[in-house]
Design a protein around this motif. Structure first.
Motif, PDB file in Angstrom:
ATOM      1  N   SER A   1       0.845  -1.196   0.000  1.00  0.00           N
ATOM      2  CA  SER A   1       0.000   0.000   0.000  1.00  0.00           C
ATOM      3  C   SER A   1       0.882   1.249   0.000  1.00  0.00           C
ATOM      4  N   ILE A   2       0.295   2.346  -0.410  1.00  0.00           N
ATOM      5  CA  ILE A   2       1.000   3.628  -0.377  1.00  0.00           C
ATOM      6  C   ILE A   2       0.835   4.210   1.012  1.00  0.00           C
ATOM      7  N   LYS A   3       1.925   4.670   1.612  1.00  0.00           N
ATOM      8  CA  LYS A   3       1.870   5.286   2.939  1.00  0.00           C
ATOM      9  C   LYS A   3       1.898   6.797   2.771  1.00  0.00           C
ATOM     10  N   CYS A   4       0.907   7.452   3.339  1.00  0.00           N
ATOM     11  CA  CYS A   4       0.867   8.916   3.374  1.00  0.00           C
ATOM     12  C   CYS A   4       1.055   9.306   4.838  1.00  0.00           C
ATOM     13  N   ILE A   5       2.187   9.946   5.144  1.00  0.00           N
ATOM     14  CA  ILE A   5       2.502  10.276   6.525  1.00  0.00           C
ATOM     15  C   ILE A   5       2.692  11.776   6.644  1.00  0.00           C
ATOM     16  N   TYR A   6       1.964  12.375   7.573  1.00  0.00           N
ATOM     17  CA  TYR A   6       2.126  13.785   7.889  1.00  0.00           C
ATOM     18  C   TYR A   6       2.027  13.921   9.392  1.00  0.00           C
TER      19      TYR A   6
ATOM     20  N   PHE B   1     -12.769  -6.988  -2.944  1.00  0.00           N
ATOM     21  CA  PHE B   1     -12.762  -6.662  -1.521  1.00  0.00           C
ATOM     22  C   PHE B   1     -11.911  -7.634  -0.712  1.00  0.00           C
ATOM     23  N   THR B   2     -11.878  -8.902  -1.116  1.00  0.00           N
ATOM     24  CA  THR B   2     -11.054  -9.868  -0.375  1.00  0.00           C
ATOM     25  C   THR B   2      -9.582  -9.509  -0.489  1.00  0.00           C
ATOM     26  N   LYS B   3      -9.164  -9.049  -1.650  1.00  0.00           N
ATOM     27  CA  LYS B   3      -7.778  -8.609  -1.854  1.00  0.00           C
ATOM     28  C   LYS B   3      -7.494  -7.372  -1.000  1.00  0.00           C
ATOM     29  N   LEU B   4      -8.463  -6.467  -0.925  1.00  0.00           N
ATOM     30  CA  LEU B   4      -8.317  -5.259  -0.102  1.00  0.00           C
ATOM     31  C   LEU B   4      -8.138  -5.621   1.361  1.00  0.00           C
ATOM     32  N   GLU B   5      -8.986  -6.503   1.861  1.00  0.00           N
ATOM     33  CA  GLU B   5      -8.890  -6.917   3.265  1.00  0.00           C
ATOM     34  C   GLU B   5      -7.541  -7.558   3.557  1.00  0.00           C
ATOM     35  N   GLY B   6      -7.114  -8.467   2.696  1.00  0.00           N
ATOM     36  CA  GLY B   6      -5.837  -9.136   2.907  1.00  0.00           C
ATOM     37  C   GLY B   6      -4.666  -8.177   2.882  1.00  0.00           C
ATOM     38  N   THR B   7      -4.657  -7.289   1.890  1.00  0.00           N
ATOM     39  CA  THR B   7      -3.555  -6.333   1.753  1.00  0.00           C
ATOM     40  C   THR B   7      -3.484  -5.391   2.948  1.00  0.00           C
ATOM     41  N   LEU B   8      -4.608  -4.790   3.321  1.00  0.00           N
ATOM     42  CA  LEU B   8      -4.595  -3.848   4.444  1.00  0.00           C
ATOM     43  C   LEU B   8      -4.266  -4.535   5.766  1.00  0.00           C
ATOM     44  N   ASN B   9      -4.815  -5.711   6.001  1.00  0.00           N
ATOM     45  CA  ASN B   9      -4.503  -6.424   7.243  1.00  0.00           C
ATOM     46  C   ASN B   9      -3.021  -6.786   7.313  1.00  0.00           C
ATOM     47  N   ASP B  10      -2.440  -7.243   6.211  1.00  0.00           N
ATOM     48  CA  ASP B  10      -1.007  -7.556   6.185  1.00  0.00           C
ATOM     49  C   ASP B  10      -0.170  -6.310   6.455  1.00  0.00           C
ATOM     50  N   ASN B  11      -0.551  -5.190   5.834  1.00  0.00           N
ATOM     51  CA  ASN B  11       0.184  -3.944   6.026  1.00  0.00           C
ATOM     52  C   ASN B  11       0.056  -3.421   7.454  1.00  0.00           C
ATOM     53  N   LEU B  12      -1.129  -3.546   8.036  1.00  0.00           N
ATOM     54  CA  LEU B  12      -1.324  -3.117   9.421  1.00  0.00           C
ATOM     55  C   LEU B  12      -0.511  -3.971  10.390  1.00  0.00           C
ATOM     56  N   ILE B  13      -0.400  -5.254  10.115  1.00  0.00           N
ATOM     57  CA  ILE B  13       0.439  -6.121  10.952  1.00  0.00           C
ATOM     58  C   ILE B  13       1.893  -5.671  10.871  1.00  0.00           C
ATOM     59  N   SER B  14       2.361  -5.344   9.671  1.00  0.00           N
ATOM     60  CA  SER B  14       3.734  -4.849   9.512  1.00  0.00           C
ATOM     61  C   SER B  14       3.953  -3.554  10.281  1.00  0.00           C
ATOM     62  N   ILE B  15       3.001  -2.646  10.191  1.00  0.00           N
ATOM     63  CA  ILE B  15       3.118  -1.373  10.908  1.00  0.00           C
ATOM     64  C   ILE B  15       3.119  -1.613  12.411  1.00  0.00           C
ATOM     65  N   GLN B  16       2.243  -2.479  12.895  1.00  0.00           N
ATOM     66  CA  GLN B  16       2.188  -2.752  14.333  1.00  0.00           C
ATOM     67  C   GLN B  16       3.500  -3.352  14.835  1.00  0.00           C
ATOM     68  N   LYS B  17       4.079  -4.267  14.075  1.00  0.00           N
ATOM     69  CA  LYS B  17       5.371  -4.851  14.462  1.00  0.00           C
ATOM     70  C   LYS B  17       6.442  -3.770  14.524  1.00  0.00           C
ATOM     71  N   TYR B  18       6.447  -2.902  13.526  1.00  0.00           N
ATOM     72  CA  TYR B  18       7.422  -1.824  13.494  1.00  0.00           C
ATOM     73  C   TYR B  18       7.225  -0.870  14.674  1.00  0.00           C
TER      74      TYR B  18
ATOM     75  N   LEU C   1      -3.011   4.662   4.789  1.00  0.00           N
ATOM     76  CA  LEU C   1      -2.620   3.606   3.855  1.00  0.00           C
ATOM     77  C   LEU C   1      -3.600   3.642   2.685  1.00  0.00           C
ATOM     78  N   VAL C   2      -3.071   3.674   1.467  1.00  0.00           N
ATOM     79  CA  VAL C   2      -3.903   3.762   0.272  1.00  0.00           C
ATOM     80  C   VAL C   2      -3.646   2.527  -0.582  1.00  0.00           C
ATOM     81  N   VAL C   3      -4.731   1.833  -0.935  1.00  0.00           N
ATOM     82  CA  VAL C   3      -4.638   0.615  -1.737  1.00  0.00           C
ATOM     83  C   VAL C   3      -5.683   0.683  -2.833  1.00  0.00           C
ATOM     84  N   GLN C   4      -5.299   0.288  -4.038  1.00  0.00           N
ATOM     85  CA  GLN C   4      -6.267   0.192  -5.133  1.00  0.00           C
ATOM     86  C   GLN C   4      -6.284  -1.252  -5.623  1.00  0.00           C
ATOM     87  N   VAL C   5      -7.438  -1.895  -5.490  1.00  0.00           N
ATOM     88  CA  VAL C   5      -7.609  -3.288  -5.915  1.00  0.00           C
ATOM     89  C   VAL C   5      -8.993  -3.455  -6.540  1.00  0.00           C
ATOM     90  N   ARG C   6      -9.207  -4.596  -7.170  1.00  0.00           N
ATOM     91  CA  ARG C   6     -10.499  -4.861  -7.817  1.00  0.00           C
ATOM     92  C   ARG C   6     -11.439  -5.678  -6.944  1.00  0.00           C
TER      93      ARG C   6
END
Length: 144
Positions: free
Chosen positions: A25-30, A43-60, A36-41
């Motif tokens: 996903s694209i990270k917009c930080i200010y 909804f299942t892909k959207l859920e998977g992508t955002l959840n994976d990215n949120l897990i990465s952010i939480q670990k960080y 987090l911005v994601v473009q997919v076709r």
């Protein structure tokens, strides 16, 4: 050197968030706002992508002793298919769903469901109306 408290927090947060791992996903930080911005076709892909990215952010964040505030986190989906308007997505932080908002406000700009931004000028108009009324009441009738 002494920093004002808010400037110090901004520099501290910026220092720690600039190295967040690469994600799909694209990270917009200010300052302390992250989008987090994601473009997919699908909804299942959207859920998977955002959840994976949120897990990465939480670990960080845990690594650097930062905390992602679930109560301030919101979800906004823009889509072309109006039949999906009321679809609930399963996007989570710490195993709790993120609330979906009808109109998201990010950096002072309101984003509505159809990205027409109709609600933003309406909100600005209402804010100006209140301020104009305050100024009109405080002005004397002999002015001008």
């Amino acid at each position: 050197m002494d920093y004002p408290e808010d400037l110090y927090h901004h520099q501290f947060f910026s220092t720690h968030t600039t190295n967040i791992a690469r994600m799909s996903s694209i990270k917009c930080i200010y300052t302390d706002d992250v989008a987090l911005v994601v473009q997919v076709r699908a909804f299942t892909k959207l859920e998977g992508t955002l959840n994976d990215n949120l897990i990465s952010i939480q670990k960080y964040f845990r690594k650097w002793q930062l905390k992602l505030n679930r109560r301030k986190s919101v979800l906004k989906v823009f889509y072309l298919n109006n039949q999906e308007a009321n679809r609930e997505l399963n996007i989570q932080i710490d195993k709790e769903n993120i609330v979906s908002e009808e109109c998201l406000k990010y950096l002072g700009l309101k984003f509505d469901r159809t990205p027409t931004y109709n609600q933003h000028p309406e909100g600005v108009k209402n804010k100006l109306k209140v301020r104009n009324n305050i100024m009109a009441k405080s002005a004397s009738t002999t002015w001008g």
